[in-house]
Design an enzyme around this catalytic site. Structure first.
Site: not given
Ligand code: UDP
Ligand code: MG
Length: 151
Positions: A11, A51, A59, A94, A100, A111, A125, A128, A139
């Site tokens: 990112k 997304y 957000f 992951r 996250t 992260r 974070n 992705h 994806e």
């Molecule tokens: N995100 C955020 N606030 C939140 C949840 C998610 O800013 O409360 C952002 C964060 O950068 C995250 C992305 O949105 O990585 C995608 O969210 P997801 O729930 O898919 O998390 P990930 O799969 O990236 O762990």
């Molecule tokens: Mg995700």
């Protein structure tokens, strides 16, 4: 065990903070194989498609700006996209990525070590990583053409 492919994006905060090499080191340490890598200009459409399932979240608009590098002055909205392949690749990536929310991510994960929450509550974070086999297939196909991935 299933051989899986998973999409990773370094990112814009990761690129801005010069964490690209470190992130690839951590990914390589999983023993998985890198089978795709390219710099991509993240168009508004690509960001929103990637997304799409989060479009109703508060957000979301900030997330689109974030992934397009608008908070980090990233030229041409460029981002490094990677595909890793191997046994249980989705979970393995992951695991090294961490949770996250950077405050909840285990120290030592990417992260957990390098993520932050901004004053606007954006989670920056660093990477992705696809979250499950359905998302991963979608994806990988969204970011890569078939012939851009090592067979
Ligand atoms: N995100 C955020 N606030 C939140 C949840 C998610 O800013 O409360 C952002 C964060 O950068 C995250 C992305 O949105 O990585 C995608 O969210 P997801 O729930 O898919 O998390 P990930 O799969 O990236 O762990
Ligand atoms: Mg995700």
């Amino acid at each position: 065990m299933a051989i899986e492919q998973t999409l990773i994006l370094i990112k814009p905060d990761g690129a801005f903070r010069k964490l690209t090499g470190l992130t690839i080191d951590r990914l390589d340490a999983t023993g998985l194989e890198m089978v795709g890598a390219k710099m991509v200009c993240v168009t508004e459409k690509l960001a929103r498609d990637h997304y799409a399932s989060l479009s109703d979240k508060p957000f979301f608009e900030g997330l689109i700006k974030y992934i397009r590098g608008e908070f980090h002055g990233i030229k041409d909205h460029r981002i490094l996209a990677l595909v890793y392949r191997g046994e249980n690749a989705i979970k393995a990536v992951r695991a090294v990525a961490g949770a996250t929310n950077p405050e909840q991510a285990v120290p030592g994960t990417i992260r957990g070590s390098f993520g932050r929450i901004t004053t606007t509550q954006q989670f920056e974070n660093v990477i992705h990583a696809s979250s499950d086999p359905t998302d991963a297939a979608r994806e990988v196909a969204l970011w890569f053409k078939k012939d851009e991935i090592i067979p």
